[in-house]
Design a protein around this motif. Structure first.
Motif, PDB file in Angstrom:
ATOM      1  N   GLN A 256      35.967  60.495  25.884  1.00  0.00           N
ATOM      2  CA  GLN A 256      35.508  61.587  26.829  1.00  0.00           C
ATOM      3  C   GLN A 256      35.202  62.894  26.104  1.00  0.00           C
ATOM      4  N   PRO A 257      34.562  62.934  24.932  1.00  0.00           N
ATOM      5  CA  PRO A 257      33.989  64.386  24.548  1.00  0.00           C
ATOM      6  C   PRO A 257      32.781  64.485  25.598  1.00  0.00           C
ATOM      7  N   ASN A 258      33.085  65.839  26.330  1.00  0.00           N
ATOM      8  CA  ASN A 258      32.309  65.921  27.581  1.00  0.00           C
ATOM      9  C   ASN A 258      31.113  66.902  27.125  1.00  0.00           C
ATOM     10  N   LEU A 259      30.871  67.151  25.711  1.00  0.00           N
ATOM     11  CA  LEU A 259      29.733  68.133  25.409  1.00  0.00           C
ATOM     12  C   LEU A 259      29.747  67.768  23.975  1.00  0.00           C
ATOM     13  N   ALA A 260      28.449  67.309  23.232  1.00  0.00           N
ATOM     14  CA  ALA A 260      28.414  66.717  21.984  1.00  0.00           C
ATOM     15  C   ALA A 260      28.844  65.499  21.425  1.00  0.00           C
ATOM     16  N   ASN A 261      29.102  65.182  20.507  1.00  0.00           N
ATOM     17  CA  ASN A 261      29.351  63.929  19.727  1.00  0.00           C
ATOM     18  C   ASN A 261      30.956  63.516  19.879  1.00  0.00           C
TER      19      ASN A 261
ATOM     20  N   THR B  46      30.954  59.266  25.591  1.00  0.00           N
ATOM     21  CA  THR B  46      30.389  60.429  25.467  1.00  0.00           C
ATOM     22  C   THR B  46      29.518  60.954  26.573  1.00  0.00           C
ATOM     23  N   ASN B  47      29.572  62.322  26.693  1.00  0.00           N
ATOM     24  CA  ASN B  47      28.712  62.762  27.937  1.00  0.00           C
ATOM     25  C   ASN B  47      27.419  63.279  27.603  1.00  0.00           C
ATOM     26  N   ALA B  48      27.410  64.788  27.542  1.00  0.00           N
ATOM     27  CA  ALA B  48      26.049  65.301  27.342  1.00  0.00           C
ATOM     28  C   ALA B  48      25.850  65.852  25.878  1.00  0.00           C
ATOM     29  N   LEU B  49      24.595  65.729  25.211  1.00  0.00           N
ATOM     30  CA  LEU B  49      24.230  66.176  23.974  1.00  0.00           C
ATOM     31  C   LEU B  49      25.124  65.493  23.042  1.00  0.00           C
ATOM     32  N   GLY B  50      25.267  64.106  23.094  1.00  0.00           N
ATOM     33  CA  GLY B  50      26.063  63.588  21.969  1.00  0.00           C
ATOM     34  C   GLY B  50      25.919  62.059  21.978  1.00  0.00           C
ATOM     35  N   SER B  51      26.213  61.744  20.652  1.00  0.00           N
ATOM     36  CA  SER B  51      26.274  60.202  20.370  1.00  0.00           C
ATOM     37  C   SER B  51      27.703  59.840  20.180  1.00  0.00           C
ATOM     38  N   GLY B  52      27.983  58.709  19.872  1.00  0.00           N
ATOM     39  CA  GLY B  52      29.555  58.340  19.645  1.00  0.00           C
ATOM     40  C   GLY B  52      29.875  58.962  18.158  1.00  0.00           C
ATOM     41  N   ILE B  53      28.801  58.665  17.279  1.00  0.00           N
ATOM     42  CA  ILE B  53      28.817  58.974  15.789  1.00  0.00           C
ATOM     43  C   ILE B  53      27.470  59.674  15.291  1.00  0.00           C
TER      44      ILE B  53
ATOM     45  N   ASN C  16      33.170  50.880  12.620  1.00  0.00           N
ATOM     46  CA  ASN C  16      33.427  51.578  14.040  1.00  0.00           C
ATOM     47  C   ASN C  16      33.203  50.734  15.287  1.00  0.00           C
ATOM     48  N   THR C  17      33.866  51.056  16.294  1.00  0.00           N
ATOM     49  CA  THR C  17      33.363  50.644  17.583  1.00  0.00           C
ATOM     50  C   THR C  17      33.127  51.681  18.515  1.00  0.00           C
ATOM     51  N   LEU C  18      31.917  51.600  19.091  1.00  0.00           N
ATOM     52  CA  LEU C  18      31.426  52.331  20.232  1.00  0.00           C
ATOM     53  C   LEU C  18      31.270  52.082  21.470  1.00  0.00           C
ATOM     54  N   VAL C  19      32.011  52.582  22.685  1.00  0.00           N
ATOM     55  CA  VAL C  19      31.752  51.881  23.753  1.00  0.00           C
ATOM     56  C   VAL C  19      31.406  53.053  24.816  1.00  0.00           C
ATOM     57  N   ARG C  20      30.394  52.551  25.680  1.00  0.00           N
ATOM     58  CA  ARG C  20      29.586  53.588  26.527  1.00  0.00           C
ATOM     59  C   ARG C  20      29.423  54.940  25.776  1.00  0.00           C
ATOM     60  N   THR C  21      28.638  54.842  24.677  1.00  0.00           N
ATOM     61  CA  THR C  21      28.373  56.050  23.816  1.00  0.00           C
ATOM     62  C   THR C  21      26.911  56.560  23.887  1.00  0.00           C
ATOM     63  N   GLY C  22      26.525  57.766  23.465  1.00  0.00           N
ATOM     64  CA  GLY C  22      25.135  57.871  23.746  1.00  0.00           C
ATOM     65  C   GLY C  22      24.882  58.604  25.049  1.00  0.00           C
ATOM     66  N   ALA C  23      23.862  59.523  25.231  1.00  0.00           N
ATOM     67  CA  ALA C  23      23.630  60.419  26.312  1.00  0.00           C
ATOM     68  C   ALA C  23      22.127  60.977  26.395  1.00  0.00           C
ATOM     69  N   MET C  24      21.979  61.172  27.746  1.00  0.00           N
ATOM     70  CA  MET C  24      20.557  61.893  27.792  1.00  0.00           C
ATOM     71  C   MET C  24      20.633  63.278  27.216  1.00  0.00           C
ATOM     72  N   ASN C  25      19.751  63.617  26.251  1.00  0.00           N
ATOM     73  CA  ASN C  25      19.645  64.921  25.992  1.00  0.00           C
ATOM     74  C   ASN C  25      18.609  65.810  26.743  1.00  0.00           C
ATOM     75  N   PRO C  26      19.157  66.878  27.753  1.00  0.00           N
ATOM     76  CA  PRO C  26      18.231  67.452  28.297  1.00  0.00           C
ATOM     77  C   PRO C  26      17.239  68.476  27.622  1.00  0.00           C
ATOM     78  N   ASN C  27      17.520  68.745  26.332  1.00  0.00           N
ATOM     79  CA  ASN C  27      16.774  69.595  25.704  1.00  0.00           C
ATOM     80  C   ASN C  27      15.536  68.827  25.042  1.00  0.00           C
ATOM     81  N   TRP C  28      15.730  67.667  24.888  1.00  0.00           N
ATOM     82  CA  TRP C  28      14.755  66.645  24.098  1.00  0.00           C
ATOM     83  C   TRP C  28      14.098  65.860  25.440  1.00  0.00           C
ATOM     84  N   ASN C  29      14.621  65.926  26.678  1.00  0.00           N
ATOM     85  CA  ASN C  29      14.334  65.067  27.612  1.00  0.00           C
ATOM     86  C   ASN C  29      14.150  63.578  27.212  1.00  0.00           C
ATOM     87  N   HIS C  30      14.907  62.941  26.394  1.00  0.00           N
ATOM     88  CA  HIS C  30      15.112  61.852  26.119  1.00  0.00           C
ATOM     89  C   HIS C  30      16.566  61.479  25.555  1.00  0.00           C
ATOM     90  N   PRO C  31      16.723  60.050  25.452  1.00  0.00           N
ATOM     91  CA  PRO C  31      18.232  59.787  25.150  1.00  0.00           C
ATOM     92  C   PRO C  31      18.742  60.009  23.773  1.00  0.00           C
TER      93      PRO C  31
END
Length: 713
Positions: free
Chosen positions: A372-377, A397-404, A427-442
């Protein structure tokens, strides 16, 4: 003994992932977590939700349980324990308690809950919204519970949203090491009422080359320690020895040999002010130092490391509820090992290396569990030489970030871009990646980003597991919009399950090789390959063999695939009926139903003569939205003008048909191409298209040389 990693699955339950031939991902933890949504409750389950700014989006598993006062959630204890930590949220500006019950009996102890450390605003960060909704609170139960016992939490005084409970068997307080200098011998107050800052300084001065002992108790420090070198600071255990300080060590240099272990540092940081050194460690511990067995909470950053930290080891720590990074190697780190740590609810990158002023070199993040990093990676590598990211478990991960993120984003100069070999393994990444509102794409679960300069390092991504990414699995992008290339990347051995959109999201020129990458449950298409800016170059995907489940390519670079959308129609103007199976109630001689969808306007279907009504049906292969029909007869002038009366019907199952357009006469005239257009109002959703012909002024039968069906008006 092999490590067992416990992760929250999308249903909110727990699963243990045992190691195969490769080392297991994540830290070996002294506690076992249970998700609230898998527990018994009289409250309300919320989520799942991945939308930035919502409470459920920041929860573990993107789900939690909301308790109105008097409502409770009851956990089945998974292991022997005498302590519990609860991740929770209360509405902004409110506080309350959780009453605690063990096997139905209420304890005298209560767990205070507050919004004091939550609801962080960072308006200077583009794309950020109010975030950091959750907090953590811990409690020694005062008794032992066993696997199968019941522990319940009941909200009192406020609505409380419970996310997850960590059950732990806390060891008794350790004894004082022989020859050590106790801070209490220098006047430290273990009740927390007095200011113990000078006592800590005096103990450190007296114990040079030895151990400063921090006995069980609560100690309050009102200013930071400095000049810390050649000394061990040791407590009786992180549940027993607690230092209350928002700035524990702040120093620009040290001769090294600093070892900090086995106590807690809990701050009072309630906002993020980047100009304030509100950190557990700010600066340098010097070479050959270590940090282990610590509980760090309510600070801006756990460790913000600059200067000489050569061969530092950071291991077996818990970092909770920081308003910014958990740990940041801020340039010039050499031989640093960060391993077997647990990080939850960080307000920026949980673990980061940022090669500012001088490169981070030969350093690694290994076997850490990040939630649960809630801003960035979860993990970010910004530049550096010969860096390793191995066997980590990152989730939610939540906003503006990837798992790695492996990136050349510099933020400031002078910056040292990625160089040498960057190893991203196991590495194992679970439910990671997020919408980037600055790019308006994920942003993908694992991102390689030539943000400010080309990726020229060798990047080896191996033995990766990506599960339930809301968007893409692997992203290759030049995030600064300049189109710098991403080169020299190899993805070897990956398992991708239930990715929301695509497996590979390629938005930069360059190349990557893929081998033994298997995917199941792909939401839209295998590959999105649309480098930006347009005409900046191509991204080449080299198939090294053993890949499966992601061979399709997203066909429209003008749109972004949405989770579970499926690939768009490659040609929205195509004829949906062409070449599809056709049947009829009757045919005359060789003029069979398939002649009306063969693409040849000179061949045609003709029904049984003198037997109206007659019906012709085509199977479009899948449910489609049809907005327009074009009906044709052979264009030869030998076909005189005529009017055919017909009804348009549709079905999704070839059993129940509904009328789309009622009976009307349509004029066919060779002088105008012998065609007639039928508009389907509002668009008809159907798989089976049927034309029922009841009259023909030119011949006693239904006749069509082509029936064309279009999704556009």
């Amino acid at each position: 003994m092999p490590i067992i990693t416990v992760v929250a699955l999308s249903a909110g339950l727990l699963a243990a992932t045992a190691p195969t031939a490769h080392a297991a991902a994540g830290a070996a933890l002294p506690f076992t977590s249970v998700e609230a949504e898998s527990a018994t409750t009289t409250g309300t389950r919320i989520g799942p939700d991945h939308t930035q700014g919502t409470l459920a989006s920041e929860a573990s598993g993107r789900q939690a349980v909301q308790l109105a006062p008097g409502r409770r959630v009851e956990f089945t204890v998974p292991r022997a324990a005498n302590a519990v930590n609860v991740a929770y949220s209360v509405p902004d500006g409110q506080s309350g308690t959780l009453n605690v019950y063990v096997n139905g009996t209420r304890l005298a102890k209560m767990l205070p809950v507050t919004s004091k450390y939550s609801y962080i605003d960072t308006s200077w960060i583009p794309g950020a919204k109010t975030h950091h909704f959750f907090d953590n609170a811990r409690l020694l139960l005062g008794q032992n519970v066993q696997a199968g016992d019941k522990v319940a939490f009941e909200a009192a005084g406020a609505q409380v949203t419970v996310d997850v409970a960590d059950f732990e068997q806390v060891a008794a307080a350790a004894g004082q090491p022989a020859g050590s200098v106790s801070v209490t011998s220098k006047g430290a107050d273990p009740t927390g009422n007095g200011d113990s800052t000078q006592a800590f300084r005096d103990a450190i001065s007296a114990a040079q080359g030895g151990v400063v002992w921090i006995p069980p108790g609560d100690y309050r420090l009102t200013s930071a320690l400095s000049g810390v070198q050649n000394v061990t600071l040791q407590g009786a255990g992180s549940w027993h020895s607690v230092v209350h300080s928002s700035r524990f060590i702040d120093q620009s240099g040290s001769s090294g040999g600093v070892h900090i272990k086995d106590f807690a540092v809990i701050g009072e940081v309630t906002e993020r002010v980047d100009s304030h050194p509100d950190n557990f460690v700010n600066g340098s511990l010097g070479h050959g130092s270590s940090v282990s067995g610590m509980w760090l909470q309510h600070l801006k950053v756990g460790l913000w490391l600059t200067g000489d930290n050569d061969n530092l080891v950071v291991e077996n720590n818990r970092l909770l509820d920081m308003t910014a990074d958990g740990l940041n190697l801020n340039g010039n780190a050499r031989g640093v090992r960060v391993r077997n740590n647990f990080l939850r609810n960080q307000g920026d990158d949980a673990l980061a290396m940022w090669s500012l002023y001088a490169p981070d070199t030969n350093s690694s993040f290994e076997n850490n569990t990040i939630s649960q990093p809630n801003l960035a990676n979860g993990i970010a590598i910004y530049g550096g030489n010969d860096i390793a990211v191995k066997n980590n478990l990152v989730s939610d991960t939540n906003a503006l970030g990837s798992g790695i993120a492996i990136s050349n984003q510099k933020f400031l100069d002078p910056f040292s871009p990625l160089a040498g070999t960057i190893t991203v393994d196991g590495n194992t990444l679970v439910r990671t990646g997020a919408m980037n509102p600055n790019w308006n794409h994920p942003m993908g679960a694992l991102r390689v980003d030539s943000y400010d300069s080309a990726i020229n390092a060798t990047v080896n991504i191996t033995n990766t597991t990506i599960t339930d990414s809301p968007y893409s699995a692997f992203e290759f992008v030049s995030g600064g919009g300049q189109g710098y290339p991403v080169r020299n990347v190899t993805v070897d051995g990956a398992t991708v399950r239930n990715t929301g959109t695509v497996v590979v999201q390629a938005e930069a020129q360059g190349a990557a090789g893929f081998r033994d990458v298997t995917a199941t449950g792909v939401g839209a298409a295998g590959v999105y390959n649309c480098p930006y800016p347009a005409n900046s170059g191509t991204f080449a995907l080299t198939d090294g063999g053993g890949n499966s489940g992601w061979s399709t390519t997203w066909s429209d670079c003008s749109t972004w695939p949405q989770p579970g959308q499926g690939n768009p129609d490659p040609d929205p103007n195509r004829n949906l009926a062409k070449g599809r199976p056709a049947t009829a109630t009757g045919s005359q001689d060789v003029y069979t139903p398939g002649k009306a969808v063969d693409g040849d306007a000179n061949s045609y279907w003709e029904s049984t003569n003198n037997a109206f009504p007659q019906a012709w049906t085509v199977d479009l292969g899948s449910v489609e939205t049809v907005r327009r029909l074009v009906l044709k007869l052979p264009p030869s002038s030998a076909w005189g003008a005529r009017t055919q009366t017909l009804t348009v019907l549709g079905s999704t199952d070839n059993t129940t048909y509904t009328t789309v357009v009622g009976a009307q006469g349509y004029r066919f005239d060779p002088a105008t191409g012998n065609t007639a257009t039928v508009s389907l109002p509002g668009g008809a959703v159907l798989r089976y298209l049927r034309l029922s012909v009841s009259a023909n002024t030119g011949w006693p039968a239904g006749q069509f040389s082509e029936v064309e069906a279009y999704p556009t008006s």
